[in-house]
Design a protein around this motif. Structure first.
Motif, PDB file in Angstrom:
ATOM      1  N   PHE A 164      63.305  57.091 -39.204  1.00 57.36           N
ATOM      2  CA  PHE A 164      63.676  56.110 -37.851  1.00 57.36           C
ATOM      3  C   PHE A 164      65.044  56.748 -37.137  1.00 57.36           C
ATOM      4  CE2 PHE A 164      61.199  53.268 -40.383  1.00 57.36           C
ATOM      5  CZ  PHE A 164      60.365  52.533 -39.401  1.00 57.36           C
ATOM      6  N   ASN A 165      65.655  57.962 -37.576  1.00 59.73           N
ATOM      7  CA  ASN A 165      66.729  58.343 -37.191  1.00 59.73           C
ATOM      8  C   ASN A 165      66.710  58.864 -35.654  1.00 59.73           C
ATOM      9  OD1 ASN A 165      67.982  57.907 -39.470  1.00 59.73           O
ATOM     10  ND2 ASN A 165      68.443  59.995 -40.065  1.00 59.73           N
ATOM     11  N   SER A 166      65.522  59.565 -35.492  1.00 61.83           N
ATOM     12  CA  SER A 166      65.415  59.913 -34.090  1.00 61.83           C
ATOM     13  C   SER A 166      64.890  59.018 -33.035  1.00 61.83           C
ATOM     14  CB  SER A 166      64.503  61.288 -34.071  1.00 61.83           C
ATOM     15  OG  SER A 166      63.195  60.818 -34.691  1.00 61.83           O
ATOM     16  N   ILE A 167      64.181  58.132 -33.505  1.00 60.37           N
ATOM     17  CA  ILE A 167      63.482  57.131 -32.795  1.00 60.37           C
ATOM     18  C   ILE A 167      64.262  55.604 -32.500  1.00 60.37           C
ATOM     19  CG2 ILE A 167      61.125  58.205 -33.048  1.00 60.37           C
ATOM     20  CD1 ILE A 167      60.395  56.014 -35.096  1.00 60.37           C
ATOM     21  N   GLY A 168      64.767  55.372 -33.572  1.00 58.87           N
ATOM     22  CA  GLY A 168      65.649  53.984 -33.447  1.00 58.87           C
ATOM     23  C   GLY A 168      64.590  52.838 -33.280  1.00 58.87           C
ATOM     24  N   TRP A 169      64.923  52.154 -32.271  1.00 54.29           N
ATOM     25  CA  TRP A 169      64.173  51.059 -31.769  1.00 54.29           C
ATOM     26  C   TRP A 169      63.465  51.319 -30.410  1.00 54.29           C
ATOM     27  CZ3 TRP A 169      63.211  46.682 -34.621  1.00 54.29           C
ATOM     28  CH2 TRP A 169      64.424  46.578 -35.825  1.00 54.29           C
ATOM     29  N   GLY A 170      63.502  52.598 -29.978  1.00 54.92           N
ATOM     30  CA  GLY A 170      62.740  52.977 -29.082  1.00 54.92           C
ATOM     31  C   GLY A 170      63.640  52.732 -27.755  1.00 54.92           C
ATOM     32  N   THR A 171      62.981  52.190 -26.579  1.00 54.43           N
ATOM     33  CA  THR A 171      63.868  51.866 -25.456  1.00 54.43           C
ATOM     34  C   THR A 171      63.822  50.621 -24.952  1.00 54.43           C
ATOM     35  OG1 THR A 171      62.035  52.459 -23.776  1.00 54.43           O
ATOM     36  CG2 THR A 171      63.555  54.407 -24.590  1.00 54.43           C
ATOM     37  N   PRO A 172      64.426  49.952 -24.397  1.00 54.24           N
ATOM     38  CA  PRO A 172      64.193  48.523 -24.109  1.00 54.24           C
ATOM     39  C   PRO A 172      62.626  48.074 -23.197  1.00 54.24           C
ATOM     40  CG  PRO A 172      66.391  48.930 -23.359  1.00 54.24           C
ATOM     41  CD  PRO A 172      65.767  50.137 -23.911  1.00 54.24           C
ATOM     42  N   LYS A 173      62.483  49.236 -22.493  1.00 58.42           N
ATOM     43  CA  LYS A 173      61.106  49.067 -21.711  1.00 58.42           C
ATOM     44  C   LYS A 173      59.913  49.354 -22.750  1.00 58.42           C
ATOM     45  CE  LYS A 173      58.936  50.406 -17.266  1.00 58.42           C
ATOM     46  NZ  LYS A 173      59.053  51.486 -16.330  1.00 58.42           N
ATOM     47  N   ASN A 174      60.068  50.389 -23.709  1.00 57.34           N
ATOM     48  CA  ASN A 174      58.944  50.746 -24.569  1.00 57.34           C
ATOM     49  C   ASN A 174      59.613  50.617 -26.073  1.00 57.34           C
ATOM     50  OD1 ASN A 174      56.935  51.612 -22.842  1.00 57.34           O
ATOM     51  ND2 ASN A 174      58.757  52.779 -21.949  1.00 57.34           N
ATOM     52  N   PRO A 175      59.845  49.031 -26.572  1.00 60.09           N
ATOM     53  CA  PRO A 175      60.297  49.160 -27.697  1.00 60.09           C
ATOM     54  C   PRO A 175      59.345  49.807 -28.766  1.00 60.09           C
ATOM     55  CG  PRO A 175      60.340  47.154 -26.629  1.00 60.09           C
ATOM     56  CD  PRO A 175      59.416  48.079 -25.799  1.00 60.09           C
ATOM     57  N   MET A 176      60.021  50.196 -30.053  1.00 62.47           N
ATOM     58  CA  MET A 176      59.244  50.759 -31.058  1.00 62.47           C
ATOM     59  C   MET A 176      59.406  49.906 -32.509  1.00 62.47           C
ATOM     60  SD  MET A 176      58.463  52.746 -33.808  1.00 62.47           S
ATOM     61  CE  MET A 176      60.033  53.113 -34.526  1.00 62.47           C
ATOM     62  N   ALA A 229      56.231  44.566 -29.588  1.00 62.44           N
ATOM     63  CA  ALA A 229      56.966  44.630 -28.271  1.00 62.44           C
ATOM     64  C   ALA A 229      56.729  43.511 -27.323  1.00 62.44           C
ATOM     65  CB  ALA A 229      56.671  45.715 -27.863  1.00 62.44           C
ATOM     66  N   LEU A 230      57.871  42.801 -27.148  1.00 58.66           N
ATOM     67  CA  LEU A 230      57.931  41.575 -26.260  1.00 58.66           C
ATOM     68  C   LEU A 230      59.157  41.666 -25.355  1.00 58.66           C
ATOM     69  CD1 LEU A 230      57.144  38.588 -28.589  1.00 58.66           C
ATOM     70  CD2 LEU A 230      55.527  39.826 -27.111  1.00 58.66           C
ATOM     71  N   ARG A 231      58.988  40.998 -24.227  1.00 60.88           N
ATOM     72  CA  ARG A 231      60.107  40.938 -23.398  1.00 60.88           C
ATOM     73  C   ARG A 231      60.250  39.443 -22.797  1.00 60.88           C
ATOM     74  NH1 ARG A 231      58.145  38.297 -19.625  1.00 60.88           N
ATOM     75  NH2 ARG A 231      56.860  38.931 -17.715  1.00 60.88           N
ATOM     76  N   CYS A 232      61.501  39.141 -22.308  1.00 55.62           N
ATOM     77  CA  CYS A 232      61.770  37.948 -21.743  1.00 55.62           C
ATOM     78  C   CYS A 232      62.653  38.287 -20.504  1.00 55.62           C
ATOM     79  CB  CYS A 232      62.564  36.792 -22.529  1.00 55.62           C
ATOM     80  SG  CYS A 232      63.902  37.422 -23.424  1.00 55.62           S
ATOM     81  N   ARG A 233      62.761  37.309 -19.425  1.00 50.22           N
ATOM     82  CA  ARG A 233      63.699  37.585 -18.226  1.00 50.22           C
ATOM     83  C   ARG A 233      64.808  36.817 -18.215  1.00 50.22           C
ATOM     84  NH1 ARG A 233      59.123  36.693 -13.981  1.00 50.22           N
ATOM     85  NH2 ARG A 233      58.708  35.104 -15.371  1.00 50.22           N
ATOM     86  N   PRO A 234      65.958  37.239 -18.029  1.00 51.40           N
ATOM     87  CA  PRO A 234      67.181  36.686 -17.639  1.00 51.40           C
ATOM     88  C   PRO A 234      67.024  36.145 -16.285  1.00 51.40           C
ATOM     89  CG  PRO A 234      67.736  38.986 -17.618  1.00 51.40           C
ATOM     90  CD  PRO A 234      66.106  38.949 -18.219  1.00 51.40           C
ATOM     91  N   PRO A 235      67.970  35.551 -15.813  1.00 54.27           N
ATOM     92  CA  PRO A 235      68.026  34.978 -14.377  1.00 54.27           C
ATOM     93  C   PRO A 235      67.738  36.009 -13.358  1.00 54.27           C
ATOM     94  CG  PRO A 235      69.686  33.785 -15.756  1.00 54.27           C
ATOM     95  CD  PRO A 235      69.358  34.744 -16.612  1.00 54.27           C
TER      96      PRO A 235
END
Length: 335
Positions: free
Chosen positions: A271-283, A114-120
């Motif tokens: 994976f049907n119920s969890i997908g990719w998690g949420t943007p804040k907490n990726p799975m 899980a990683l994040r980057c920041r737009p402007p």
């Protein structure tokens, strides 16, 4: 400071929606974002065209009175609240192994981080720390176990390298010196796995833009086609107003891993119920061996990956794909 949702999208994270307040002659502060000049109604008498509820104030340095509909926020009493950056090192290699080094514990295939980057936004001085800077980590040549192990090591080493670069820069190193320090932290640097000159340019550019170590890491992996973007979320607020967004990702050690994850997950009920998690907490977990064996590879569109491989016969490419998957399985089996 002050923050105003000018475009009505529910936050004040876009350029022009935050500003430092200006001091007034009366000892107060005024938000300049939507400030307008007051109109003269009589000798030394002024009125705010936005409404009588807004006071006309003379700037501390002198000049014509102005008024503003927006309130200033005392950041000393109301500091910016920023979510901590999730430091996801990936699946640890801490399971039991047999005498030959084969993993006897839980195995994940094509696992991500899980990683994040920041737009402007306000905190990155409205620079795009998510901008793709080109393909830096190479993933399309070679299928041997040694070659694949090197590419996985380089992708993992980006985490260490970007932290080293950011730390050096904050300690006073020049951007060029910091970039060199960062590259020393990447395991297995070689011309077949890492475009070194592009990596140096990326690190220098990101450091000057005010991007942090995870912005740089995500940018390098994202530009190399190894990240799946999940969505945006608010990462920094002041008095409940969002002033900085971030984009959550699952990033993988190879481009092939990202492609198989994106197209393989929809085939599996787990994976049907969890997908990719949420943007804040990726799975970003990998496939279990049982899930991986259940994948129907005939339904996977690998054309994106084929385009990165040198022109060869289709049969050779299919053999190469099988060799790479087998090599990956052997690599994780040793961890």
């Amino acid at each position: 400071m002050c923050a105003v949702d000018l475009n009505g999208n529910g936050d004040a994270a876009d350029e022009g929606e935050t500003a430092s307040c200006a001091a007034t002659a009366s000892g107060g502060w005024q938000c300049p974002i939507r400030a307008v000049a007051c109109t003269v109604t009589g000798p030394a008498t002024y009125a705010c065209p936005l409404g009588d509820q807004y006071a006309c104030e003379v700037p501390a340095g002198g000049g014509a009175p102005t008024c503003s509909p927006d309130a200033c926020i005392d950041t000393g009493a109301n500091p910016v609240v920023t979510d901590p950056v999730v430091d996801d090192p990936g699946v640890p290699n801490d399971g039991q192994v047999d005498a030959d080094g084969n993993c006897l514990d839980h195995i994940e295939i094509f696992s991500g981080r899980a990683l994040r980057c920041r737009p402007p936004g306000l905190l990155d001085t409205f620079q795009n720390c998510c901008a793709d800077k080109g393909k830096i980590i190479k993933d399309g040549i070679g299928s041997s176990l040694t070659s694949l192990s090197t590419k996985i090591a380089v992708a993992k080493g980006v985490l260490t390298g970007m932290k080293a670069a950011y730390t050096a820069f904050k300690a006073g190193a020049t951007a060029s010196q910091a970039a060199t320090a960062g590259l020393k932290g990447i395991i297995g640097i070689d011309p077949t796995s890492l475009a070194i000159s592009l990596a140096i340019n990326l690190i220098i550019e990101f450091l000057f833009q005010g991007c942090d170590s995870q912005d740089m890491e995500t940018g390098m992996l994202r530009g190399s086609g190894m990240c799946h973007e999940i969505g945006s979320y608010c990462t920094s607020k002041i008095l409940g107003i969002c002033i900085q967004k971030a984009k959550g990702h699952c990033c993988f050690n190879t481009k092939l891993g990202r492609i198989i994850q994106e197209q393989g997950r929809p085939q599996l009920k787990s994976f049907n119920s969890i997908g990719w998690g949420t943007p804040k907490n990726p799975m970003c977990r990998g496939f279990t061996p049982e899930e991986f064996q259940a994948l129907d590879f005939s339904k996977l569109d690998l054309s994106e990956y084929y385009s990165d491989i040198e022109a060869r016969a289709q049969s050779d490419i299919q053999i190469d794909m099988k060799d790479r998957v087998d090599a990956y399985m052997q690599t994780i089996g040793k961890n």
